[in-house]
Design an enzyme around this catalytic site. Structure first.
Site, mmCIF file in Angstrom:
data_model
loop_
_atom_site.group_PDB
_atom_site.id
_atom_site.type_symbol
_atom_site.label_atom_id
_atom_site.label_comp_id
_atom_site.label_asym_id
_atom_site.label_seq_id
_atom_site.Cartn_x
_atom_site.Cartn_y
_atom_site.Cartn_z
ATOM 1 N N GLY B 40 0.833 -1.200 0.000
ATOM 2 C CA GLY B 40 0.000 0.000 0.000
ATOM 3 C C GLY B 40 0.863 1.244 0.000
ATOM 4 O O GLY B 40 1.904 1.301 0.667
ATOM 5 N N GLY B 42 -0.787 4.428 0.145
ATOM 6 C CA GLY B 42 -1.598 5.560 0.585
ATOM 7 C C GLY B 42 -0.816 6.325 1.631
ATOM 8 O O GLY B 42 0.390 6.113 1.816
ATOM 9 N N ALA B 44 -0.685 5.982 4.736
ATOM 10 C CA ALA B 44 -0.057 5.103 5.717
ATOM 11 C C ALA B 44 1.143 4.377 5.111
ATOM 12 O O ALA B 44 2.242 4.406 5.667
ATOM 13 C CB ALA B 44 -1.089 4.106 6.235
ATOM 14 N N ARG B 330 -20.964 12.652 11.360
ATOM 15 C CA ARG B 330 -21.438 12.047 10.125
ATOM 16 C C ARG B 330 -22.595 11.078 10.297
ATOM 17 O O ARG B 330 -23.556 11.113 9.529
ATOM 18 C CB ARG B 330 -20.293 11.283 9.495
ATOM 19 C CG ARG B 330 -19.239 12.236 9.056
ATOM 20 C CD ARG B 330 -18.045 11.519 8.564
ATOM 21 N NE ARG B 330 -17.184 12.543 7.994
ATOM 22 C CZ ARG B 330 -15.986 12.333 7.537
ATOM 23 N NH1 ARG B 330 -15.488 11.132 7.556
ATOM 24 N NH2 ARG B 330 -15.284 13.315 7.040
ATOM 25 N N HIS B 401 -18.367 5.414 2.978
ATOM 26 C CA HIS B 401 -17.235 6.303 2.802
ATOM 27 C C HIS B 401 -15.954 5.777 3.447
ATOM 28 O O HIS B 401 -14.863 5.929 2.912
ATOM 29 C CB HIS B 401 -17.608 7.639 3.433
ATOM 30 C CG HIS B 401 -16.501 8.617 3.455
ATOM 31 N ND1 HIS B 401 -15.895 9.035 2.294
ATOM 32 C CD2 HIS B 401 -15.884 9.257 4.463
ATOM 33 C CE1 HIS B 401 -14.955 9.907 2.610
ATOM 34 N NE2 HIS B 401 -14.909 10.042 3.905
HETATM 35 C C1 LIG Z 1 -13.515 10.651 -1.083
HETATM 36 C C2 LIG Z 1 -12.835 10.558 0.236
HETATM 37 C C3 LIG Z 1 -12.557 11.709 0.962
HETATM 38 C C4 LIG Z 1 -11.928 11.639 2.192
HETATM 39 N N1 LIG Z 1 -11.648 12.804 2.859
HETATM 40 C C5 LIG Z 1 -10.994 12.729 4.030
HETATM 41 C C6 LIG Z 1 -10.633 13.931 4.730
HETATM 42 O O1 LIG Z 1 -10.922 15.027 4.294
HETATM 43 N N2 LIG Z 1 -9.952 13.823 5.875
HETATM 44 C C7 LIG Z 1 -9.600 12.613 6.389
HETATM 45 O O2 LIG Z 1 -8.953 12.598 7.402
HETATM 46 N N3 LIG Z 1 -9.921 11.475 5.744
HETATM 47 C C8 LIG Z 1 -10.611 11.510 4.595
HETATM 48 N N4 LIG Z 1 -10.931 10.340 3.951
HETATM 49 C C9 LIG Z 1 -10.483 9.077 4.478
HETATM 50 C C10 LIG Z 1 -9.033 8.852 4.128
HETATM 51 O O3 LIG Z 1 -8.751 9.410 2.878
HETATM 52 C C11 LIG Z 1 -8.637 7.410 4.077
HETATM 53 O O4 LIG Z 1 -9.105 6.758 5.164
HETATM 54 C C12 LIG Z 1 -7.131 7.274 4.090
HETATM 55 O O5 LIG Z 1 -6.564 8.068 3.099
HETATM 56 C C13 LIG Z 1 -6.711 5.853 3.913
HETATM 57 O O6 LIG Z 1 -5.318 5.817 3.711
HETATM 58 P P1 LIG Z 1 -4.542 4.468 3.683
HETATM 59 O O7 LIG Z 1 -3.125 4.801 3.495
HETATM 60 O O8 LIG Z 1 -4.889 3.684 4.843
HETATM 61 O O9 LIG Z 1 -5.112 3.683 2.425
HETATM 62 P P2 LIG Z 1 -5.288 4.067 0.887
HETATM 63 O O10 LIG Z 1 -4.926 5.446 0.617
HETATM 64 O O11 LIG Z 1 -6.628 3.594 0.493
HETATM 65 O O12 LIG Z 1 -4.199 3.179 0.175
HETATM 66 C C14 LIG Z 1 -4.342 1.818 -0.011
HETATM 67 C C15 LIG Z 1 -3.125 1.338 -0.741
HETATM 68 O O13 LIG Z 1 -3.074 -0.057 -0.676
HETATM 69 C C16 LIG Z 1 -2.878 -0.597 -1.951
HETATM 70 N N5 LIG Z 1 -3.516 -1.903 -1.953
HETATM 71 C C17 LIG Z 1 -4.759 -2.225 -1.546
HETATM 72 N N6 LIG Z 1 -4.944 -3.536 -1.666
HETATM 73 C C18 LIG Z 1 -3.811 -4.061 -2.150
HETATM 74 C C19 LIG Z 1 -3.398 -5.364 -2.511
HETATM 75 N N7 LIG Z 1 -4.182 -6.390 -2.368
HETATM 76 N N8 LIG Z 1 -2.159 -5.524 -3.017
HETATM 77 C C20 LIG Z 1 -1.327 -4.463 -3.174
HETATM 78 N N9 LIG Z 1 -1.663 -3.225 -2.839
HETATM 79 C C21 LIG Z 1 -2.893 -3.021 -2.336
HETATM 80 C C22 LIG Z 1 -3.476 0.393 -2.890
HETATM 81 O O14 LIG Z 1 -2.885 0.261 -4.154
HETATM 82 C C23 LIG Z 1 -3.098 1.678 -2.212
HETATM 83 O O15 LIG Z 1 -1.791 2.024 -2.567
HETATM 84 C C24 LIG Z 1 -11.571 10.401 2.717
HETATM 85 C C25 LIG Z 1 -11.848 9.242 2.001
HETATM 86 C C26 LIG Z 1 -12.493 9.310 0.791
HETATM 87 C C27 LIG Z 1 -12.812 8.045 0.074
#
Ligand SMILES: Cc1cc2nc3c(=O)[nH]c(=O)nc-3n(C[C@H](O)[C@H](O)[C@H](O)COP(=O)(O)OP(=O)(O)OC[C@H]3O[C@@H](n4cnc5c(N)ncnc54)[C@H](O)[C@@H]3O)c2cc1C
Ligand code: HEM
Ligand code: HEM
Ligand code: SF4
Ligand code: F3S
Ligand code: FES
Lengths: 215, 637, 254
Positions: B40, B42, B44, B330, B401
């Site tokens: 991932g 994102g 994180a 929310r 969401h």
């Molecule tokens: C439209 C929207 C608006 C939002 N606005 C806000 C906000 O204003 N403020 C706030 O705090 N939060 C907000 N959120 C929530 C927040 O954006 C997310 O919870 C957060 O960004 C998640 O980050 P992450 O790094 O955990 O995962 P993600 O950013 O979802 O990243 C997941 C990663 O894992 C990878 N991945 C997934 N499965 C696999 C797999 N099987 N094999 C290999 N790679 C994989 C993907 O390719 C990606 O790189 C929002 C969410 C959405 C959907």
């Protein structure tokens, strides 16, 4: 000097060379245009301008010519390299490609108007610069040349090419030097186009004038 | 197996500092010898990759998209919270902690949440140093805004693109480490299994999405930062590639799954317009700062909204929740909206929408100010619907969401599998039963930049690691299993497309396991999902082969996992005998239709253990102990 | 406001990298005008699958114009006819009943085709790897408010930083140049005090890498700006040029 070579042969560096040499040409043709326009004041004025120029700037002229030559070569070589590199950057072209609104006739034809100018300048120099000037002078050459309709048409076409080349070139070289500011962009862009029209019309007026009035 | 959250002892405020100073360290020379897999990219995953590599670890980073920069965090609009108290309006770490715990309806761990609030401050410092172009005041200092569920201005933002800017910051920090040779990127890879050797997570099996080849990679620890599974509802605000597969495979390998039924429904999304709809678009919650939510008092009122006078409008959030008004959290806003529409008072062609009106704010502050704040959101709305919000109020409706549920992790962010860590939305997180706006970004970055670099070191320094190679038995076995799974899917040769199945699953989940749940509905859904799953394995139609770029196949793999995982969500919802946060069971509500929590019996984290093939999952409960706050009634009246 | 249209699609189909491709013609019937372009392709793909054919491969993720993953050249323009819009945010109401739509992948030497409309844009990552960052280690930053940033600069920086890395600029540029993409990053970081220490090095290494990767050279054609979904201005290219000139002539970097 190694850093300098690296600098000017880089992607942006080559563009800087194009812009710099191009702008120098613009300076040259401004002077050239004003000089040549003396033809409208009559044969004497024109010849005395040519003579004055060669007499009073004994060293300056050859020096300027050397620079013009070097810059000319640089402009041509870099222009060609850019052209080839850019072609290579898209080996398979689009089936359908439309203008999105940025491209102008001038910008889209730079390499072609450029090549046309190359042909023009070569001929122009053969005709005016590298000729014997004992039995004839600049004025008689002019008259002889532009009494030939073929030359007149060729020159007019060349001036259209020049106008097009510069309609993009002038603005573009400012952009290449990084001169882009909301306060001046309008001036540069419109000024560039106005100048190119003036160049084209100004230069083209000479063969037309000679062909129609001085035969 | 017993659940040990490994929370350090001592007073709340000192836990993390104490923990950091006592944790075992890996010597710089040894860090070079450790390989860490991060799945991932994102907020994180990218921040973890960057921070771990900066420390000297060798990191391999995987993502589904063609570039790590496209992870779904990019879509977050609103902002990120931090207890900086730059506005001097009484904010503090404690207050952010308290708001988050309360916002989560007292279903999160105190220690984790406090740490999150504490680290929020450092996140902003770091992101600014990275060049994240946060909004500024005239004097050049950072600007803040307030966000749903908070009475202070603590949200930092970069126009409506905060997630994008934070992610690009983390992404570029990670790429800096690629240049330094400490991060290797593996884009267009889908991780399909976690490989355990002697009980430790030692690697992964991933499918190369370009060639279709299965690849295995070994490491000393594996970090899953794979985001949320909201897409199980088919329509959600998540990116099309978001999925549960990696977490779910980890679950099947022994990682417990925490609170799977905690799914957040966001109140302000653009309503569904047709059957073809592939996803829903969020309108940032920040609009609720200046916008007022209403429906016509008379449901039969067919006038254009801008022609309906003030006296004929029902500003129902303001009416129901006088003190928080349009800024209620929310879940509260979503339920109120749904309730109004269910009463037949909704607007728009489907009747499943309400107005979000900024005309008062435009009148008050001028169009320019509003345009500066929300210009790009307005544009987005107009682009999608063809209606300009400057002229006519927007229409909104709730949509799935975010998921608070995820892999269960201890204070170290380690799952119940040794050496398998989970960060960001993928873990069961610090948000309890409901997440406050602007705190997911904060959590993702806290996990990645500031927590995992410490905790993973603690693990690596205190365990032993026999050498493993990606060609050894465990890896081969797992590869075989995955390959078998893929082949079985391809051999079904039925008549229904993946998307069709996914859509059906989504509507079951939305209907019965969405915003409002009932035991009866959940049980019904369970049967329906079962049936759908059976049909899936008999009637799925796939084209193309295994060893090629086959998007349809990738999707089929994800939907196969969803079909199984849906059961777990339903099971979890059924066993939680209360309503809390986003989990609203109609059997547990106050006379005013507010959720009724049961702190006596339900103050726990549900951690589900995989029971084996065709066997029910096993529930473990991690009791939640509140020593520093008293769970109060979450009232926004 | 409501309605459906029928379209003829002429789509580039190519089974794999380096393989021969060709255009195929498909009929898209009863397309609801509120669909997005990608949803229209979804519908066509569902039909293709049901008739046992391979669906058209195209990249996408967020479907809300921010991830930069989608994109194709539609009727001769990258991301299609509407300004400031990604393909996923292009709605069918901008087409007319009976239209023929030509859909081609982004074409550039630096973006090899993977399948159909899917291209490999990892060259963009490579350019960022060359220097598109500020070197600061986690945990070492001073308080965020210790360095004020003039809001005008922050705004300009944000304008540039809005780039989603979609590659439309490259696709549309007659010269196949990635200049707008590179400029957006260079400009974003050059405008902030935090980015100044590495500004010279950054502009030289990023433009250098762009050249190595086979992108063309900018000829100020302005096509990139015209199709950029985030409407990034070529004034950022001018800023890059300034930075380049400064770095090349007056800094110690080469
Ligand atoms: C439209 C929207 C608006 C939002 N606005 C806000 C906000 O204003 N403020 C706030 O705090 N939060 C907000 N959120 C929530 C927040 O954006 C997310 O919870 C957060 O960004 C998640 O980050 P992450 O790094 O955990 O995962 P993600 O950013 O979802 O990243 C997941 C990663 O894992 C990878 N991945 C997934 N499965 C696999 C797999 N099987 N094999 C290999 N790679 C994989 C993907 O390719 C990606 O790189 C929002 C969410 C959405 C959907
Ligand atoms: C001798 C024949 C010439 C050739 C072959 C030629 C070729 C070119 C080409 C190919 C370019 C475009 C480079 C690019 O942006 O990729 C160019 C730019 C330019 N040319 Fe010429 N040219 C010629 C003559 C001239 C003359 C006579 C002038 C001026 C009077 C001129 C002025 C310019 C200017 C100002 C530019 C713009 C540079 C920039 O974009 O920064 N050129 N030329
Ligand atoms: C129709 C208009 C023009 C006329 C009448 C004209 C006339 C002349 C004359 C008389 C000379 C010879 C000067 C000398 O004695 O050395 C000359 C030289 C030259 N002209 Fe022109 N010219 C015209 C247009 C142009 C244009 C459009 C260009 C370039 C784009 C150009 C470029 C040159 C150059 C480079 C030289 C050589 C200068 C030198 O070596 O000193 N001319 N021209
Ligand atoms: S500059 Fe614009 S067109 Fe180019 S990659 Fe960035 S967003 Fe896309
Ligand atoms: S279209 Fe190309 S030529 Fe330059 S101004 Fe844009 S990169
Ligand atoms: S799919 Fe993300 S920008 Fe289009």
């Amino acid at each position: 000097m190694n850093w300098f070579i690296i600098f000017i042969t880089s992607s942006v560096g080559k563009k800087l060379v194009m812009a710099f040499t191009g702008l120098c040409f613009v300076l040259f043709i401004i002077v050239h245009l004003f000089g040549n326009l003396t033809i409208f004041l009559g044969k004497e004025s024109f010849l005395s301008y040519v003579e004055d120029l060669h007499r009073s700037h004994k060293y300056l002229i050859p020096l300027a010519e050397v620079f013009l030559l070097i810059f000319g070569l640089l402009h041509i070589v870099f222009g060609l390299v850019l052209y080839i590199q850019n072609l290579k950057a898209r080996p398979i072209s689009y089936n359908l490609r439309k203008n999105a609104g940025g491209r102008t006739v001038g910008s889209g034809t730079m390499p072609y108007t450029g090549l046309f100018l190359l042909i023009f300048i070569s001929l122009h120099l053969v005709r005016f610069r590298f000729v014997e000037k004992i039995t004839q002078n600049d004025f008689t050459i002019l008259i002889n040349t532009f009494n030939n309709l073929g030359y007149v048409i060729f020159y007019i076409l060349a001036m259209v090419a020049l106008g097009l080349h510069l309609s993009h070139g002038i603005w573009s070289s400012f952009q290449t030097f990084g001169v882009n500011h909301p306060k001046y962009n309008g001036l540069i862009e419109k000024g560039g186009i106005l100048l190119s029209i003036l160049f084209a019309v100004g230069f083209a007026s000479i063969p037309i004038y000679i062909f129609t009035k001085l035969s | 197996m017993s659940l040990n959250p490994s929370i350090p002892s001592g007073p709340l405020e000192a836990k993390w500092t104490k923990y950091c100073s006592e944790i075992k360290l890996v010597s710089p020379a040894n860090k070079r010898k450790f390989e860490i897999i991060v799945v991932g990219t994102g907020l994180a995953g990218a921040s973890a990759s960057a921070a771990l590599a900066e420390l000297g670890y060798n990191v391999k980073t995987f993502c589904i998209q063609d570039s790590p920069r496209r992870a779904h965090s990019i879509a977050a609009q609103g902002g990120i919270n931090a207890a900086k108290n730059y506005q001097g309006d009484g904010d503090s770490i404690w207050r952010l902690f308290y708001d988050t715990i309360k916002g989560g309806d007292f279903r999160a761990r105190e220690a984790n949440v406090y740490r999150l609030a504490e680290l929020s401050v450092k996140i902003i410092d770091h992101c600014v140093a990275q060049g994240v172009p946060f909004a500024r005041e005239y004097g050049g200092l950072l600007a803040n805004r307030s966000f749903g569920g908070a009475l202070v201005s603590r949200t930092f933002y970069a126009r409506g693109q905060t997630g994008q800017q934070l992610l690009l910051g983390a992404y570029s920090a990670m790429l800096r480490q690629v240049k330094a040779g400490r991060v290797s990127l593996f884009p267009r890879r889908e991780v399909l299994d976690i490989v355990l050797v002697k009980g430790q997570a030692r690697g992964i099996v991933a499918r190369n999405l370009v060639t279709g080849e299965l690849e295995s990679y070994a490491a000393h620890a594996v970090v899953l930062a794979t985001g949320g599974y909201g897409n199980i509802y088919f329509l959600s605000t998540n990116g099309m590639n978001s999925n549960v597969s990696a977490s779910f495979r980890a679950y099947k390998r022994g990682a417990f799954f925490g609170n799977p039924c905690f799914v957040q429904i966001h109140p302000t999304c653009i309503p569904v317009s047709g059957h073809y709809q592939s996803k829903l678009t969020l309108m940032s919650e920040s609009l609720r700062n200046d916008g007022r939510v209403w429906v016509p008092k008379d449901p039969k009122d067919k006038r254009r909204p801008e022609d309906i006078p003030e006296s004929d409008r029902d500003y129902f959030l303001e009416r129901l929740y006088p003190s928080y008004g349009n800024l209620v959290p929310r879940d509260v806003a979503s339920r109120a909206t749904k309730a109004i529409c269910d009463q037949g008072r909704g607007v728009g062609p489907t009747g499943y929408a309400v107005y979000l009106d900024l005309s008062d704010a435009i009148k008050r502050d001028g169009k320019e100010v509003i345009e500066k704040k929300y210009g790009n959101l307005f544009e987005m709305y107009e682009r999608i619907t063809g209606v300009s919000p400057y002229v006519s109020p927007m229409m909104i409706y709730p949509a799935v969401h975010y998921v608070m549920g995820g892999l269960w992790v201890d204070y170290n962010l380690m799952t119940t599998i040794k050496g398998l860590f989970s960060l960001g939305e993928a873990n069961f997180s610090d948000h309890g039963a409901n997440r406050l706006g602007a705190s997911a970004l904060m959590q993702g970055l806290a996990d990645g930049y500031f927590i995992i670099p410490y905790t993973i070191g603690g693990y690596l320094a205190s365990d032993s690691f026999p050498p493993v190679s990606p060609s050894q038995g465990e890896f081969e076995d797992s590869k075989k299993e995955v390959s078998e799974f893929i082949r079985r899917l391809l051999s079904v040769k039925g008549r229904r497309t993946v998307t069709d199945f996914h859509r059906s699953l989504g509507s079951i989940m939305w209907e019965y396991a969405g915003m409002e749940r009932s035991d009866e509905g959940l049980r019904k859904a369970k049967g329906m999902v079962e049936e759908l799953r059976e049909e899936y394995w008999q009637n799925l139609l796939l084209t193309g082969g295994e060893r090629e770029f086959n998007q349809n196949l990738s999707k089929a793999l994800r939907v196969a996992d969803y079909l199984e995982f849906a059961g777990l969500i339903i099971e979890d919802a059924l066993t939680r005998r209360e309503s809390c946060g986003c989990h609203f069971n109609v059997a547990y509500q106050t006379p005013e239709h507010e959720p009724l929590r049961d702190d006596q019996n339900c103050a726990y984290v549900a951690a589900w253990e995989y029971g084996g093939k065709e066997r029910p999952p096993i529930l473990h409960k991690e009791p939640l102990v509140f020593e520093n706050v008293t769970p109060g009634i979450r009232s926004y009246k | 406001m409501n309605g459906t249209i029928n379209l003829t699609l002429k789509v580039w189909r190519q089974p794999g990298p380096g393989q021969k491709g060709k255009f195929e013609i498909y009929q898209a019937k009863d397309i609801n005008i509120h669909m997005s372009f990608l949803e229209m392709l979804d519908v066509v793909n569902e039909e293709l699958i049901l008739s046992g054919k391979d669906p058209i491969a195209f990249d996408h993720d967020c479907r809300e114009g921010i991830c930069g993953m989608c994109g194709a050249v539609v009727n001769g323009k990258a991301h299609g006819p509407k300004k400031g819009t990604t393909l996923c945010q292009l709605h069918m109401r901008h087409f007319r009943d009976g239209d023929t739509i030509v859909i081609e992948p982004f074409r550039s030497k630096a973006f090899p085709i993977i399948r159909d409309l899917v291209v490999d844009r990892s060259a963009f990552d490579e350019i960022i790897i060359a220097g598109g960052y500020i070197s600061v280690n986690t945990g070492s930053a001073p308080d965020a408010n210790s360095i004020p940033v003039p809001p005008q600069n922050a705004e300009l920086a944000m304008d540039a930083a809005a780039c989603i890395g979609c590659g439309a600029c490259v696709a549309q540029c007659p010269n196949g140049s990635a200049m707008l993409f590179v400029a957006s990053k260079v400009s974003h970081l050059a405008l902030l005090p935090q980015g100044r220490p590495e500004a010279a090095k950054r502009v030289l290494s990023m433009t250098g890498r762009m050249k190595e990767l086979g992108f063309g050279n900018c000829g100020n054609e302005r096509e990139c700006e015209a199709v950029c979904p985030k409407q990034i201005s070529i004034s950022h290219i001018a800023r890059l040029n300034r930075e380049f000139l400064k770095a090349g002539l007056f800094s110690r970097e080469t």
